[in-house]
Every structure is written in C-alpha cells, then in structure tokens.
Write an enzyme that holds these catalytic residues in place. Structure first.
Site, PDB file in Angstrom:
ATOM      1  N   GLY A  47      -3.168   2.126  -8.993  1.00  0.00           N
ATOM      2  CA  GLY A  47      -2.922   0.906  -8.236  1.00  0.00           C
ATOM      3  C   GLY A  47      -2.118   1.233  -6.997  1.00  0.00           C
ATOM      4  O   GLY A  47      -1.345   2.200  -6.993  1.00  0.00           O
ATOM      5  N   GLN A  52       3.313  -0.034   0.183  1.00  0.00           N
ATOM      6  CA  GLN A  52       3.459   1.398  -0.121  1.00  0.00           C
ATOM      7  C   GLN A  52       2.857   2.287   0.959  1.00  0.00           C
ATOM      8  O   GLN A  52       3.108   3.499   0.970  1.00  0.00           O
ATOM      9  CB  GLN A  52       2.803   1.727  -1.467  1.00  0.00           C
ATOM     10  N   CYS A 103       5.215   5.031 -10.606  1.00  0.00           N
ATOM     11  CA  CYS A 103       4.862   4.474  -9.297  1.00  0.00           C
ATOM     12  C   CYS A 103       4.679   5.618  -8.299  1.00  0.00           C
ATOM     13  O   CYS A 103       5.489   6.548  -8.280  1.00  0.00           O
ATOM     14  CB  CYS A 103       5.985   3.539  -8.835  1.00  0.00           C
ATOM     15  N   LEU A 104       3.627   5.539  -7.490  1.00  0.00           N
ATOM     16  CA  LEU A 104       3.381   6.580  -6.490  1.00  0.00           C
ATOM     17  C   LEU A 104       4.515   6.679  -5.476  1.00  0.00           C
ATOM     18  O   LEU A 104       4.716   7.726  -4.873  1.00  0.00           O
ATOM     19  CB  LEU A 104       2.069   6.302  -5.742  1.00  0.00           C
ATOM     20  N   HIS A 145       2.624  -4.967 -11.848  1.00  0.00           N
ATOM     21  CA  HIS A 145       3.343  -3.943 -11.078  1.00  0.00           C
ATOM     22  C   HIS A 145       3.027  -4.074  -9.585  1.00  0.00           C
ATOM     23  O   HIS A 145       3.938  -4.056  -8.742  1.00  0.00           O
ATOM     24  CB  HIS A 145       2.945  -2.563 -11.609  1.00  0.00           C
ATOM     25  N   GLU A 146       1.734  -4.233  -9.254  1.00  0.00           N
ATOM     26  CA  GLU A 146       1.335  -4.264  -7.838  1.00  0.00           C
ATOM     27  C   GLU A 146       1.766  -5.567  -7.169  1.00  0.00           C
ATOM     28  O   GLU A 146       2.164  -5.562  -6.003  1.00  0.00           O
ATOM     29  CB  GLU A 146      -0.173  -4.055  -7.693  1.00  0.00           C
ATOM     30  N   HIS A 149       5.235  -5.342  -6.069  1.00  0.00           N
ATOM     31  CA  HIS A 149       5.388  -4.623  -4.796  1.00  0.00           C
ATOM     32  C   HIS A 149       5.309  -5.585  -3.608  1.00  0.00           C
ATOM     33  O   HIS A 149       6.007  -5.398  -2.617  1.00  0.00           O
ATOM     34  CB  HIS A 149       4.286  -3.569  -4.632  1.00  0.00           C
TER      35      HIS A 149
HETATM   36 NI    NI Z   1       4.126   1.168  -7.639  1.00  0.00          NI
END
Ligand code: NI
Length: 190
Positions: A47, A52, A103-104, A145-146, A149
């Site tokens: 995701g 991000q 998380c990236l 989660h997304e 963000h």
């Molecule tokens: Ni994330």
C-alpha cells in the site's frame, strides 16, 4: 511524471500533513495513481499513500493480495490493485484485531497494532467512478493504514509511548543501513 517517485522517510513533514481532497479525478490524477503503483511495486510494498511521495492529495494505491512475510512481500499479480481517490471509512466493525504492521516510510521496523476487523471504504476510482470496497484481514488493515496516512497519522501513533520509544530507538539504529542499501529511491529532508 516519471515512473518512480522517491518515498519520504519518517520523520518528514509530508507525513504529518492532512492531505487535500481531490476535486476532479482527471487524467493527471490517474497518471499520479499509476506512478504511485509503480513506486509501490518497486519498493515491494502492499500500500502507498500520496503523502509518502510528497504529494499532498487524498490518493491511495493498494495491492494487498501478497505472499511472504512483512519486509519480504511478493504481490500476486492476478489480483487487480485498488487505485483510490478520497477513500473514506464509511462503516467498521466494533471488533478489533491485533496484527503486525510496517510502513515503507518507516522501513525495517514492525510492531503489533490494533485495527478494526472489518471496514467498508467509499472512494473514487481512477476513471472518476464512485465505488465501495469492504476489507478484513490484510486488506482491511491496509485500508486503515493508508487512510491514516492521508490524515497525517502513522502506524507508530497507535503504539503506547513506551513501545513507540523502543521502536524509535530501533529505527534510528537501522536507518543508516537502509540508507546505505538504498532498496528503493527515498528522500529524507524534512
Ligand atoms: Ni505506511
């Protein structure tokens, strides 16, 4: 727009902004969504939210049907990805489920976070059509989660202060190795 965008790493101001609603899902927005999808695939993620990649818009891409462990996930290409503008949780279960999350933008650290067991999300697809998706397990977790963000919220915010401090120490220790390996393009300035 290039095919890949650098992913911003925590702490970066872009991760703490409330992203703006997309008023018109036009060709440029669709192109951004596809670029995000490429970026996510390059980073081996499941995701990715626009903040991000330092884009202050309510855009999310998700490809949750994956195999493998966190940090080493592999997408099953048969399942189409979700490309979403203005995703919003419109219904959710009372039941919460604990599971490991990462998380990236906070690479190589993971912790167990409670999430709603089931959510229903309304969004606009890349063609401008209103849609809904229901998710539980990994998809439900990924949606929550997304969408976090887009509101400037990170998964670490759901941890107790003690756990968050421990994770911050681990992260600060791990980050130089990540920067040296450069497994995906990233940017750190905040
Ligand atoms: Ni994330």
């Amino acid at each position: 727009m290039s095919d890949i965008l650098p992913i911003v790493l925590h702490p970066h101001r872009a991760l703490r902004q409330v992203a703006e609603t997309v008023t018109d899902v036009d060709a440029a927005v669709a192109s951004t969504l596809h670029t995000m999808l490429e970026t996510m695939a390059q980073a081996n993620g499941i995701g990715l939210a626009a903040p991000q990649v330092d884009i202050n818009k309510r855009l999310v891409v998700i490809q949750p049907e994956v195999e493998g462990e966190p940090g080493n996930r592999k997408a099953k290409s048969a399942t189409p990805p979700l490309l979403m503008a203005n995703p919003e949780i419109v219904a959710k279960s009372d039941e919460m489920i604990d599971s490991e999350e990462g998380c990236l933008s906070i690479p190589r650290v993971f912790d167990v976070i409670p999430r709603h067991a089931w959510v229903k999300v309304a969004y606009v697809d890349e063609h401008g059509n209103p849609r809904e998706v229901e998710g539980e397990e990994l998809l439900g977790r990924c949606l929550q989660h997304e969408i976090d963000h887009l509101n400037g919220v990170l998964f670490i915010d759901h941890l107790s202060r003690l756990k968050r401090d421990l994770l911050a120490k681990r992260y600060n220790k791990i980050l130089p190795d990540f920067v040296e390996d450069t497994p995906y393009p990233f940017t750190q300035e905040s």
